[in-house]
Scaffold this active site. Structure first.
Site, PDB file in Angstrom:
ATOM      1  N   ASN A  45      49.579  51.582  48.571  1.00 13.38           N
ATOM      2  CA  ASN A  45      48.435  51.397  48.253  1.00 13.38           C
ATOM      3  C   ASN A  45      47.081  50.585  49.660  1.00 13.38           C
ATOM      4  O   ASN A  45      47.744  49.445  49.370  1.00 13.38           O
ATOM      5  CB  ASN A  45      48.295  50.284  47.044  1.00 13.38           C
ATOM      6  CG  ASN A  45      46.131  50.612  47.009  1.00 13.38           C
ATOM      7  OD1 ASN A  45      45.507  50.844  47.573  1.00 13.38           O
ATOM      8  ND2 ASN A  45      46.121  49.802  45.879  1.00 13.38           N
ATOM      9  N   ARG A  95      48.273  55.168  46.202  1.00 15.39           N
ATOM     10  CA  ARG A  95      46.802  55.804  45.524  1.00 15.39           C
ATOM     11  C   ARG A  95      46.036  55.974  46.409  1.00 15.39           C
ATOM     12  O   ARG A  95      46.592  55.722  47.487  1.00 15.39           O
ATOM     13  CB  ARG A  95      46.685  54.491  44.893  1.00 15.39           C
ATOM     14  CG  ARG A  95      45.539  54.241  44.471  1.00 15.39           C
ATOM     15  CD  ARG A  95      44.518  52.707  44.701  1.00 15.39           C
ATOM     16  NE  ARG A  95      43.223  52.815  44.384  1.00 15.39           N
ATOM     17  CZ  ARG A  95      42.663  51.889  44.342  1.00 15.39           C
ATOM     18  NH1 ARG A  95      42.205  51.015  45.728  1.00 15.39           N
ATOM     19  NH2 ARG A  95      41.487  52.260  44.234  1.00 15.39           N
ATOM     20  N   HIS A 155      38.850  54.448  39.102  1.00 12.91           N
ATOM     21  CA  HIS A 155      39.824  53.742  38.393  1.00 12.91           C
ATOM     22  C   HIS A 155      40.809  54.502  37.097  1.00 12.91           C
ATOM     23  O   HIS A 155      40.869  54.051  36.340  1.00 12.91           O
ATOM     24  CB  HIS A 155      39.130  52.014  37.255  1.00 12.91           C
ATOM     25  CG  HIS A 155      38.537  51.039  38.323  1.00 12.91           C
ATOM     26  ND1 HIS A 155      37.042  50.520  38.034  1.00 12.91           N
ATOM     27  CD2 HIS A 155      39.028  50.856  39.584  1.00 12.91           C
ATOM     28  CE1 HIS A 155      37.231  49.571  39.113  1.00 12.91           C
ATOM     29  NE2 HIS A 155      38.047  49.712  39.820  1.00 12.91           N
ATOM     30  N   ARG A 203      28.491  43.913  43.393  1.00 13.87           N
ATOM     31  CA  ARG A 203      27.538  45.683  42.802  1.00 13.87           C
ATOM     32  C   ARG A 203      26.727  45.259  42.037  1.00 13.87           C
ATOM     33  O   ARG A 203      27.140  45.051  40.548  1.00 13.87           O
ATOM     34  CB  ARG A 203      28.545  46.147  42.364  1.00 13.87           C
ATOM     35  CG  ARG A 203      29.592  47.354  43.771  1.00 13.87           C
ATOM     36  CD  ARG A 203      30.660  47.991  43.949  1.00 13.87           C
ATOM     37  NE  ARG A 203      31.449  48.666  44.653  1.00 13.87           N
ATOM     38  CZ  ARG A 203      32.657  48.427  44.289  1.00 13.87           C
ATOM     39  NH1 ARG A 203      32.842  48.285  43.119  1.00 13.87           N
ATOM     40  NH2 ARG A 203      33.896  49.097  45.014  1.00 13.87           N
ATOM     41  N   GLU A 229      48.575  50.219  37.481  1.00 11.80           N
ATOM     42  CA  GLU A 229      48.345  50.984  37.970  1.00 11.80           C
ATOM     43  C   GLU A 229      49.598  51.394  39.093  1.00 11.80           C
ATOM     44  O   GLU A 229      49.678  53.358  39.048  1.00 11.80           O
ATOM     45  CB  GLU A 229      47.405  50.864  39.201  1.00 11.80           C
ATOM     46  CG  GLU A 229      46.097  50.867  38.473  1.00 11.80           C
ATOM     47  CD  GLU A 229      44.891  50.358  38.819  1.00 11.80           C
ATOM     48  OE1 GLU A 229      44.900  49.112  38.880  1.00 11.80           O
ATOM     49  OE2 GLU A 229      43.504  51.172  39.476  1.00 11.80           O
TER      50      GLU A 229
END
Ligand code: ADP
Length: 406
Positions: free
Chosen positions: A7, A90, A179, A240, A385
């Site tokens: 990743n 990923r 996600h 964010r 993941e």
């Protein structure tokens, strides 16, 4: 089969090496500060740890050292690089093209490159990672698993924005969602834990990390999700803003005399709970601690954070015309009884949700936290993941297929 999961971020590589016959992690680690002074790899095999500190000018050089660790006699997972059967990557953005994980070939590489305009910070390092593995592990197959793919089949009513249609035509401006690998893993696991038929279930997955998103998963498909064209939309996150009136963007640009780049930075890096607490912290642990000690600013930030989550859950119950289970995951979702309880008890009582305080008092464990008579089951499901990517990689290689449909 042994699978390496890679990743790549702009200056980092997170990796895991798994034996997929047993689904055991053989070793794992993180390379950081690639291309900048202080490059370092922290590698782990069980309780053993190895640290490599030397300059790493790019992803290829970092991966070279990672592979040395993977075959290290003491802390490695195998003796020889030939024992790595496949690499799963990923990849953040698969545009509208990829609705499942794919075996990487020239055409797939070009498509990932093409979608860099949609994810300029993410796809380029993902490409660097794939290119580096191709060079360092020639002949070993690579599989790309996209963050967007699980959401790619949501209906047009969920993905189109009400702006002139020509912008969808010209630039493919639409909701993509992110996600996806986490939402897919957690929703499947939720159905398994509850003994439900995944293909006949209504599940809401709440991924609360530094970046956060929520998804409505009906009959095994994501039908809506809170992140949109970019990961900025939706929930209040660490830094964010999540949802806001788009006019605020133009207003601030005019009043503050700032550029598009500056407003982008404000909304992505200086907003969320960090912005709400006047720069105090983006880490929910800090916010919670002060909120519980009576600090009004942090209390309000936590209230806003929870309120937004609850509003999304409400809207996804409407989107699916019902819900069987709600699953919390990622850093905050897995570790914060306070947030789980705050969301469920203050706002979701009308759904017949009842949380068992004792069961809720856990961190990072898989568990049903609602009472037996709760009409909707609430769970904590730690995300994984890497395992999902490794499973996809194994399936593609073993079946000899090019693309996996979810
Ligand atoms: P990323 O999106 O970077 O993968 P993580 O899933 O690791 O992020 O989540 C990071 C967030 O989880 C941080 O806001 C951190 O404060 C929060 N977190 C971790 N442990 C706890 C905890 N015990 N209580 C509340 N929040 C926690």
């Amino acid at each position: 089969m042994r699978v390496l999961i890679v990743n790549c971020g702009s200056s980092s590589i997170k990796y895991q090496f798994l034996d997929m016959d047993t689904e055991q992690v053989l070793c794992k680690g993180l390379a950081e500060r690639i291309g900048i002074p202080g490059s370092k790899i922290v590698h782990k095999k069980g309780d053993q740890k190895a640290v490599v500190e030397k300059p790493m000018k790019d992803h290829e050089e970092a991966l070279k050292y990672v592979l040395e660790l993977v075959v290290d006699e003491k802390v490695g997972g195998v003796k020889d690089l030939k024992e790595i059967d496949a690499v799963g990557h990923r990849v953040v953005h698969g545009g509208e093209k990829f609705s499942g994980s794919v075996l990487v070939d020239g055409e797939v590489m070009s498509a990932i490159e093409e979608y860099s305009y949609l994810a300029p910070l993410h796809n380029p390092p993902n490409i660097m990672g794939i290119k580096a593995t191709m060079k360092l592990l020639p002949g070993v197959p690579n599989v790309a698993v996209f963050d967007t793919a699980f959401h790619s089949k949501m209906p047009a009513k969920a993905y189109l924005y009400a702006i002139p249609y020509e912008y969808y035509r010209k630039y493919k401006i639409r909701r993509y969602g992110f996600h996806g690998t986490s939402h897919r893993y957690v929703s499947r696991r939720t159905a398994e834990i509850l003994g439900m038929d995944y293909n006949k279930s209504k599940i809401i997955t709440v991924h609360l990390g530094n970046g956060s998103s929520i998804a409505a998963i009906m009959n095994g498909r994501s039908i809506d999700t809170s992140m949109g064209f970019t990961p900025l939309e939706g929930l209040v996150m660490g830094t964010r803003s999540g949802d806001l009136d788009p006019s605020i963007v133009t207003f601030l640009m005019e009043r503050e005399g700032i550029t598009s780049e500056e407003i982008y930075t404000i909304l992505n890096k200086k907003s969320g709970v960090l912005g709400l607490t006047d720069g105090f912290s983006s880490d929910m642990r800090d916010i919670e601690e002060r909120a519980l000690n009576g600090d009004p600013v942090c209390r309000l930030a936590l209230d806003i954070y929870e309120y937004r989550i609850a509003k999304y859950i409400g809207s996804y119950v409407a989107a699916m015309n019902g819900v069987d289970a709600i699953a919390f995951t990622a850093g905050v979702g897995e570790n914060s009884p306070v947030t789980r309880k705050g969301v469920c008890e203050h706002y979701l009582g009308y759904l017949g949700i009842c949380i068992d305080d004792e069961k809720n008092n856990i961190k990072g464990e898989e568990r049903v936290i609602s009472t037996p008579d709760s009409k909707v089951k609430v769970l904590v499901v730690p995300t994984n993941e890497e395992l999902m990517i490794a499973r996809d990689t194994k399936e593609i290689i073993e079946k000899g297929i090019k693309q996996l449909e979810y």
